[in-house]
Write a protein that holds these residues in place. Structure first.
Motif, mmCIF file in Angstrom:
data_model
loop_
_atom_site.group_PDB
_atom_site.id
_atom_site.type_symbol
_atom_site.label_atom_id
_atom_site.label_comp_id
_atom_site.label_asym_id
_atom_site.label_seq_id
_atom_site.Cartn_x
_atom_site.Cartn_y
_atom_site.Cartn_z
ATOM 1 N N LEU A 184 17.125 -53.939 -49.813
ATOM 2 C CA LEU A 184 17.782 -52.661 -50.068
ATOM 3 C C LEU A 184 18.598 -52.201 -48.858
ATOM 4 N N ASN A 185 18.023 -52.366 -47.667
ATOM 5 C CA ASN A 185 18.719 -51.936 -46.456
ATOM 6 C C ASN A 185 19.961 -52.784 -46.207
ATOM 7 N N GLY A 186 19.868 -54.055 -46.568
ATOM 8 C CA GLY A 186 21.016 -54.937 -46.411
ATOM 9 C C GLY A 186 22.179 -54.513 -47.296
ATOM 10 N N MET A 187 21.884 -54.207 -48.568
ATOM 11 C CA MET A 187 22.938 -53.756 -49.479
ATOM 12 C C MET A 187 23.545 -52.434 -49.007
ATOM 13 N N LEU A 188 22.670 -51.527 -48.566
ATOM 14 C CA LEU A 188 23.141 -50.220 -48.109
ATOM 15 C C LEU A 188 24.005 -50.353 -46.854
ATOM 16 N N LEU A 189 23.535 -51.143 -45.880
ATOM 17 C CA LEU A 189 24.285 -51.288 -44.627
ATOM 18 C C LEU A 189 25.628 -51.986 -44.868
ATOM 19 N N ALA A 190 25.656 -52.975 -45.765
ATOM 20 C CA ALA A 190 26.915 -53.660 -46.084
ATOM 21 C C ALA A 190 27.932 -52.663 -46.632
ATOM 22 N N ASN A 191 27.480 -51.791 -47.534
ATOM 23 C CA ASN A 191 28.373 -50.778 -48.086
ATOM 24 C C ASN A 191 28.820 -49.789 -47.010
ATOM 25 N N TYR A 192 27.889 -49.414 -46.155
ATOM 26 C CA TYR A 192 28.142 -48.459 -45.070
ATOM 27 C C TYR A 192 29.227 -48.988 -44.127
ATOM 28 N N LEU A 193 29.162 -50.295 -43.838
ATOM 29 C CA LEU A 193 30.085 -50.916 -42.881
ATOM 30 C C LEU A 193 31.371 -51.416 -43.522
ATOM 31 N N GLY A 194 31.341 -51.634 -44.838
ATOM 32 C CA GLY A 194 32.470 -52.289 -45.491
ATOM 33 C C GLY A 194 32.419 -53.794 -45.327
ATOM 34 N N TYR A 195 31.203 -54.351 -45.159
ATOM 35 C CA TYR A 195 30.994 -55.791 -45.023
ATOM 36 C C TYR A 195 30.522 -56.376 -46.358
ATOM 37 N N ALA A 196 30.604 -57.693 -46.495
ATOM 38 C CA ALA A 196 30.055 -58.375 -47.663
ATOM 39 C C ALA A 196 28.537 -58.464 -47.535
ATOM 40 N N PHE A 197 27.848 -58.478 -48.665
ATOM 41 C CA PHE A 197 26.387 -58.622 -48.672
ATOM 42 C C PHE A 197 26.023 -60.011 -49.178
ATOM 43 N N LEU A 198 25.112 -60.683 -48.457
ATOM 44 C CA LEU A 198 24.614 -61.993 -48.865
ATOM 45 C C LEU A 198 23.095 -61.928 -48.954
ATOM 46 N N ASP A 199 22.533 -62.131 -50.146
ATOM 47 C CA ASP A 199 21.088 -62.065 -50.348
ATOM 48 C C ASP A 199 20.418 -63.252 -49.662
ATOM 49 N N ALA A 200 19.461 -62.959 -48.782
ATOM 50 C CA ALA A 200 18.773 -64.020 -48.046
ATOM 51 C C ALA A 200 18.042 -64.985 -48.970
ATOM 52 N N ALA A 201 17.655 -64.530 -50.159
ATOM 53 C CA ALA A 201 16.954 -65.406 -51.102
ATOM 54 C C ALA A 201 17.832 -66.574 -51.553
ATOM 55 N N GLU A 202 19.130 -66.422 -51.402
ATOM 56 C CA GLU A 202 20.047 -67.470 -51.836
ATOM 57 C C GLU A 202 20.300 -68.523 -50.764
ATOM 58 N N VAL A 203 19.971 -68.220 -49.502
ATOM 59 C CA VAL A 203 20.359 -69.134 -48.413
ATOM 60 C C VAL A 203 19.239 -69.456 -47.413
ATOM 61 N N LYS B 267 24.513 -44.619 -35.434
ATOM 62 C CA LYS B 267 24.526 -45.325 -34.141
ATOM 63 C C LYS B 267 24.810 -46.804 -34.343
ATOM 64 N N VAL B 268 24.152 -47.396 -35.328
ATOM 65 C CA VAL B 268 24.319 -48.824 -35.597
ATOM 66 C C VAL B 268 25.758 -49.136 -35.991
ATOM 67 N N ALA B 269 26.326 -48.323 -36.870
ATOM 68 C CA ALA B 269 27.711 -48.534 -37.289
ATOM 69 C C ALA B 269 28.664 -48.438 -36.107
ATOM 70 N N ALA B 270 28.431 -47.478 -35.217
ATOM 71 C CA ALA B 270 29.287 -47.322 -34.040
ATOM 72 C C ALA B 270 29.204 -48.544 -33.133
ATOM 73 N N ILE B 271 27.987 -49.085 -32.960
ATOM 74 C CA ILE B 271 27.805 -50.280 -32.133
ATOM 75 C C ILE B 271 28.550 -51.468 -32.736
ATOM 76 N N ILE B 272 28.403 -51.667 -34.036
ATOM 77 C CA ILE B 272 29.030 -52.815 -34.698
ATOM 78 C C ILE B 272 30.549 -52.707 -34.639
ATOM 79 N N HIS B 273 31.069 -51.533 -34.918
ATOM 80 C CA HIS B 273 32.530 -51.357 -34.939
ATOM 81 C C HIS B 273 33.138 -51.322 -33.535
ATOM 82 N N ALA B 274 32.296 -51.165 -32.502
ATOM 83 C CA ALA B 274 32.808 -51.108 -31.129
ATOM 84 C C ALA B 274 33.323 -52.462 -30.649
ATOM 85 N N GLU B 275 32.856 -53.545 -31.260
ATOM 86 C CA GLU B 275 33.292 -54.892 -30.868
ATOM 87 C C GLU B 275 33.655 -55.687 -32.108
ATOM 88 N N ASP B 276 34.867 -56.196 -32.124
ATOM 89 C CA ASP B 276 35.335 -56.963 -33.275
ATOM 90 C C ASP B 276 34.530 -58.246 -33.469
#
Length: 441
Positions: free
Chosen positions: A118-137, A21-30
């Motif tokens: 972990l969820n951030g890395m997984l979702l980034a891979n799922y969507l084809g997006y880049a992952f940025l660790d919050a600990a760095e920023v 569902k989340v992937a569909a929502i994100i991909h529905a709007e550029d």
């Protein structure tokens, strides 16, 4: 190019079906280019949130006890999401690092943050997006205080040239790399910070409800959704117990004039609630915006002849509360009377000491503590331009034979707060809702 930050709560990412569902929502709007995920939440009422499972692992590790079975259960949660679409992705190395870190005494904040990581890395891979660790920023100082300006600068620097990014919520780190977290629900805050950093057109906060409700659905049957609410109104309702959005999530976007849209992952076509800086004279059709309240208060009631002419009376009483570490909520008064509304939790174990010190400080003719008080706030920008709002509130309560123990209205004319018996709380909420919402249907 339109630019949106989208944050998804734990229930929105609880399992593989929710990920779809989340992937569909994100991909529905550029425009949905920046994504902030929480850790997986409960899949059903009997389930356990991943963050709570990680806390349990940390507790076992601190005691020197075996936690591998518990950590494996968490691994299985994520693996189920990976296996569903058949992703060529593994979290095995990440879990091995977490296990090693916990054995070496990693902090409780570190353990809690791994759900989002972990969820951030997984979702980034799922969507084809880049992952940025919050600990760095996302930057905290050595005392655990969040540093907004430094964080915004770091985010803008790192995001330069990055088009589509997943940034996990809830945590950040000190300059030397020690992980720190916001309070529970802090992914809302991360989303707000990111929206400010990228100067988003809108910050969409996706959860499991179709917006902010006018009243608590556990008290009022099927309450209406608030279509538009100002940040000022939201602060008032959040303070009084309405909990759709983390309170601290308001400030980073409010100063930048970025609206927040509360949306429902399970009902993506619903418009939800828009949270805006100014009301722009938009009329919702109702005089009030929302009703919210909390139980668990008591009142110190004092009486003394010529109180109003006794210099420093109020200061001395408040000084006693300060000396005992007790905050007060409201302080209605008359010529010879004064009541102080206080949280029961703040007074626990201190009541007799506080009363004794007040007697010594101001020598009242009479003093007593009344327990079992609830505070109910009626909030709405429409109240400023509508005559008789307070009268209608009191009439609704009077018709229900509910006694009002305290009345307080802010100078902004944005809210009216009444103190009532806890036993009348639910009925008072329903009666006020009927007066202002059902009566105009």
């Amino acid at each position: 190019m339109a630019n949106k930050v989208v944050k998804f709560g734990g229930s929105s990412l609880a399992d593989a079906a929710q990920f779809r569902k989340v992937a569909a929502i994100i991909h529905a709007e550029d425009a949905r280019r920046y994504v902030v995920p929480s850790a997986p939440g409960k899949r059903n009422s009997a389930d356990t949130k991943v963050t709570d499972m990680l806390y349990a692992c940390h507790e076992l590790a601190q005691k020197g006890q075996e936690f591998s079975q518990d950590l494996n259960r968490i691994h299985s949660r994520y693996q189920g999401i990976i296996d569903d679409p058949g992703l060529a992705f593994s979290l095995d190395d990440a879990f091995a690092r977490i296990a090693a870190d916990l054995k070496q005494g990693a902090s409780r904040d570190y353990a809690a943050s791994r759900g989002e990581y972990l969820n951030g890395m997984l979702l980034a891979n799922y969507l084809g997006y880049a992952f940025l660790d919050a600990a760095e920023v996302i930057r905290f100082d050595q005392n655990g205080a969040f540093q907004l300006d430094e964080t915004i600068a770091l985010l803008r620097q790192r995001l330069s040239g990055m088009d589509r990014v997943v940034l996990p919520g809830f945590y950040g780190a000190t300059a030397d790399g020690h992980v720190r977290t916001f309070s529970r629900g802090g992914s809302d805050v991360t989303g707000s910070i990111l929206a400010r950093a990228v100067k988003a057109d809108i910050y969409e906060n996706w959860t499991d409800v179709s917006g902010f409700l006018i009243a608590d659905p556990r008290v009022v049957n099927d309450p209406k959704v608030i279509s538009t609410i100002t940040y000022e109104e939201l602060r008032e309702l959040s303070y009084m117990g309405a909990t759709v959005l983390h309170e601290d999530a308001i400030f980073p976007v409010r100063t930048a004039g970025i609206p927040i849209n509360i949306r429902n992952t399970n009902c993506p076509d619903a418009p939800g609630t828009m949270i805006v800086s100014d009301d722009n004279d938009e009329v919702s059709g109702y005089t009030i915006t929302g009703i919210a309240g909390k139980k668990g208060f008591c009142a110190i009631n004092m009486q003394k002849a010529m109180m109003n002419s006794e210099l420093g009376f109020c200061r001395k009483v408040l000084g006693v509360l300060e000396d005992n570490g007790v905050n007060f909520e409201h302080m209605p008064s008359g010529i010879d009377t004064m009541s102080i509304i206080i949280s029961e939790a703040d007074m626990e174990g201190k009541e007799q000491q506080v009363l004794s010190q007040i007697r010594k400080a101001v020598n009242p003719d009479h003093i007593e503590v009344e327990h079992g008080i609830a505070l109910l706030a009626v909030v709405g920008r429409g109240m400023r331009r509508t005559r008789g709002t307070a009268a209608r509130i009191f009439a609704a309560l009077a018709h229900a034979r509910i006694n009002i123990k305290m009345i307080d209205q802010g100078s902004s004319e944005l809210n009216v707060i009444v103190g009532i018996s806890e036993s009348d709380f639910a009925e008072a909420t329903r009666r006020i809702y009927d007066m202002f919402i059902n009566s105009v249907e």
